[in-house]
Design a protein around this motif. Structure first.
Motif, PDB file in Angstrom:
ATOM      1  N   CYS A  15       0.837  -1.210   0.000  1.00  0.00           N
ATOM      2  CA  CYS A  15       0.000   0.000   0.000  1.00  0.00           C
ATOM      3  C   CYS A  15       0.870   1.257   0.000  1.00  0.00           C
ATOM      4  O   CYS A  15       0.589   2.214  -0.721  1.00  0.00           O
ATOM      5  CB  CYS A  15      -0.927   0.016   1.219  1.00  0.00           C
ATOM      6  N   LEU A  16       1.921   1.238   0.827  1.00  0.00           N
ATOM      7  CA  LEU A  16       2.814   2.393   0.873  1.00  0.00           C
ATOM      8  C   LEU A  16       3.534   2.585  -0.457  1.00  0.00           C
ATOM      9  O   LEU A  16       3.717   3.713  -0.925  1.00  0.00           O
ATOM     10  CB  LEU A  16       3.816   2.232   2.019  1.00  0.00           C
ATOM     11  N   LEU A  17       3.913   1.471  -1.090  1.00  0.00           N
ATOM     12  CA  LEU A  17       4.592   1.547  -2.382  1.00  0.00           C
ATOM     13  C   LEU A  17       3.649   2.138  -3.438  1.00  0.00           C
ATOM     14  O   LEU A  17       4.039   3.003  -4.216  1.00  0.00           O
ATOM     15  CB  LEU A  17       5.065   0.154  -2.800  1.00  0.00           C
ATOM     16  N   LEU A  18       2.396   1.678  -3.457  1.00  0.00           N
ATOM     17  CA  LEU A  18       1.418   2.218  -4.407  1.00  0.00           C
ATOM     18  C   LEU A  18       1.161   3.698  -4.156  1.00  0.00           C
ATOM     19  O   LEU A  18       1.044   4.487  -5.091  1.00  0.00           O
ATOM     20  CB  LEU A  18       0.105   1.434  -4.330  1.00  0.00           C
ATOM     21  N   ALA A  19       1.070   4.089  -2.916  1.00  0.00           N
ATOM     22  CA  ALA A  19       0.849   5.494  -2.581  1.00  0.00           C
ATOM     23  C   ALA A  19       2.014   6.349  -3.048  1.00  0.00           C
ATOM     24  O   ALA A  19       1.828   7.450  -3.571  1.00  0.00           O
ATOM     25  CB  ALA A  19       0.634   5.662  -1.082  1.00  0.00           C
ATOM     26  N   ALA A  20       3.235   5.840  -2.899  1.00  0.00           N
ATOM     27  CA  ALA A  20       4.408   6.589  -3.349  1.00  0.00           C
ATOM     28  C   ALA A  20       4.402   6.734  -4.861  1.00  0.00           C
ATOM     29  O   ALA A  20       4.721   7.786  -5.405  1.00  0.00           O
ATOM     30  CB  ALA A  20       5.683   5.890  -2.881  1.00  0.00           C
ATOM     31  N   CYS A  21       4.009   5.673  -5.581  1.00  0.00           N
ATOM     32  CA  CYS A  21       3.940   5.745  -7.039  1.00  0.00           C
ATOM     33  C   CYS A  21       2.862   6.721  -7.478  1.00  0.00           C
ATOM     34  O   CYS A  21       3.048   7.499  -8.408  1.00  0.00           O
ATOM     35  CB  CYS A  21       3.647   4.374  -7.638  1.00  0.00           C
ATOM     36  N   ALA A  23       1.768   9.270  -5.901  1.00  0.00           N
ATOM     37  CA  ALA A  23       2.172  10.644  -5.592  1.00  0.00           C
ATOM     38  C   ALA A  23       3.131  11.197  -6.639  1.00  0.00           C
ATOM     39  O   ALA A  23       3.237  12.392  -6.814  1.00  0.00           O
ATOM     40  CB  ALA A  23       2.820  10.692  -4.210  1.00  0.00           C
ATOM     41  N   SER A  24       3.819  10.312  -7.378  1.00  0.00           N
ATOM     42  CA  SER A  24       4.782  10.791  -8.366  1.00  0.00           C
ATOM     43  C   SER A  24       4.149  11.072  -9.727  1.00  0.00           C
ATOM     44  O   SER A  24       4.805  11.595 -10.605  1.00  0.00           O
ATOM     45  CB  SER A  24       5.921   9.776  -8.521  1.00  0.00           C
ATOM     46  N   VAL A  25       2.858  10.722  -9.941  1.00  0.00           N
ATOM     47  CA  VAL A  25       2.174  11.002 -11.206  1.00  0.00           C
ATOM     48  C   VAL A  25       1.826  12.483 -11.246  1.00  0.00           C
ATOM     49  O   VAL A  25       1.170  13.004 -10.345  1.00  0.00           O
ATOM     50  CB  VAL A  25       0.899  10.151 -11.346  1.00  0.00           C
ATOM     51  N   PRO A  26       2.267  13.200 -12.285  1.00  0.00           N
ATOM     52  CA  PRO A  26       1.975  14.629 -12.345  1.00  0.00           C
ATOM     53  C   PRO A  26       0.487  14.871 -12.575  1.00  0.00           C
ATOM     54  O   PRO A  26      -0.198  14.021 -13.158  1.00  0.00           O
ATOM     55  CB  PRO A  26       2.803  15.121 -13.530  1.00  0.00           C
ATOM     56  N   PRO A  27      -0.017  16.008 -12.135  1.00  0.00           N
ATOM     57  CA  PRO A  27      -1.427  16.312 -12.381  1.00  0.00           C
ATOM     58  C   PRO A  27      -1.661  16.504 -13.873  1.00  0.00           C
ATOM     59  O   PRO A  27      -0.733  16.836 -14.619  1.00  0.00           O
ATOM     60  CB  PRO A  27      -1.657  17.618 -11.608  1.00  0.00           C
ATOM     61  N   ALA A  81      -5.473  10.794 -20.895  1.00  0.00           N
ATOM     62  CA  ALA A  81      -5.773  10.901 -19.470  1.00  0.00           C
ATOM     63  C   ALA A  81      -5.059  12.098 -18.853  1.00  0.00           C
ATOM     64  O   ALA A  81      -5.564  12.717 -17.923  1.00  0.00           O
ATOM     65  CB  ALA A  81      -5.360   9.617 -18.749  1.00  0.00           C
ATOM     66  N   GLN A  82      -3.893  12.446 -19.373  1.00  0.00           N
ATOM     67  CA  GLN A  82      -3.079  13.527 -18.792  1.00  0.00           C
ATOM     68  C   GLN A  82      -3.234  14.852 -19.517  1.00  0.00           C
ATOM     69  O   GLN A  82      -2.683  15.856 -19.093  1.00  0.00           O
ATOM     70  CB  GLN A  82      -1.599  13.125 -18.794  1.00  0.00           C
ATOM     71  N   HIS A  83      -3.970  14.881 -20.617  1.00  0.00           N
ATOM     72  CA  HIS A  83      -4.164  16.118 -21.392  1.00  0.00           C
ATOM     73  C   HIS A  83      -5.666  16.271 -21.606  1.00  0.00           C
ATOM     74  O   HIS A  83      -6.261  15.559 -22.417  1.00  0.00           O
ATOM     75  CB  HIS A  83      -3.410  16.050 -22.720  1.00  0.00           C
ATOM     76  N   ARG A  84      -6.253  17.228 -20.862  1.00  0.00           N
ATOM     77  CA  ARG A  84      -7.713  17.334 -20.798  1.00  0.00           C
ATOM     78  C   ARG A  84      -8.173  18.746 -21.121  1.00  0.00           C
ATOM     79  O   ARG A  84      -7.418  19.706 -20.980  1.00  0.00           O
ATOM     80  CB  ARG A  84      -8.198  16.962 -19.394  1.00  0.00           C
ATOM     81  N   TRP A  85      -9.449  18.839 -21.504  1.00  0.00           N
ATOM     82  CA  TRP A  85     -10.063  20.154 -21.690  1.00  0.00           C
ATOM     83  C   TRP A  85     -10.354  20.766 -20.332  1.00  0.00           C
ATOM     84  O   TRP A  85     -10.859  20.089 -19.441  1.00  0.00           O
ATOM     85  CB  TRP A  85     -11.348  20.025 -22.513  1.00  0.00           C
TER      86      TRP A  85
END
Length: 197
Positions: A15-21, A23-27, A81-85
């Protein structure tokens, strides 16, 4: 007790590993169409203008989400998913069309709602995406109904604008340019109906 604590910590590891990953995904990047702002100016004389109510823009189902669409091959599309209107696409297209109609010197005047003497404009957008062949494509159709509801004119449109470089900012610029061309064509078509009628 120590064994239970060790089991809990071991269970939390993934769970901690998934949370860290996560958190690293840019908005996601958010984009607005780059359409010209309307210039203030006098309205045409009442006897020469065509009052038009722009009804909502109807989008093909695959365009209705927030992701910018790119056609990756024949019959295959991808919504980013990362490029939105930043705002709903249909609302941006409607505003751009209203502004283009208001800027047209030929006498088309957009109004906020239906009423006596008001024409109705319906627009369907079937394509609004980048393509694997290096162009941004905007396609669909528009129909103008008279104040009595009769269909006065209906036309299909398709505009392809080459992308000048790679990336979503270039795609948004090309889509904006294509929609500006479509809006100008609709304004000219409506003005022709006004002159004929």
């Amino acid at each position: 007790m120590i064994r239970r604590l060790a089991a809990v910590v071991a269970g939390l590891g993934p769970c901690l590993l998934l949370a860290a990953c996560a958190a690293s995904v840019p908005p996601p990047e958010r984009y607005l169409l780059m359409l010209p702002e309307p210039e203030p100016g006098p309205l045409p004389a009442p006897e020469t203008r065509v009052a038009v109510h722009v009804q909502g823009i109807r989008l093909a189902d695959y365009l209705a989400g927030s992701g910018i669409v790119y056609q990756v091959g024949p019959g295959r599309v991808h919504a980013a998913a990362q490029h939105r209107w930043a705002n709903p696409l249909a609302a941006q297209l409607r505003r751009g069309l209203r502004d283009a109609l208001a800027a047209d010197p030929a006498g088309v005047v957009p109004v906020s709602g239906p009423g006596p003497g008001v024409h109705r404009l319906a627009v369907v957008v079937d394509s609004f995406q980048g393509r694997f062949d290096g162009v941004a494509r905007v396609a669909g159709e528009w129909r103008l109904h008279g104040p009595d509801g009769a269909l006065l004119v209906g036309r299909r449109f398709r505009v392809d604008v080459p992308l000048r470089e790679d990336g979503y900012p270039a795609l948004v610029r090309a889509l904006s340019e294509a929609w500006g061309d479509v809006a100008a064509g609709i304004a000219a078509g409506i003005a022709d109906v006004g002159r004929d009628g």
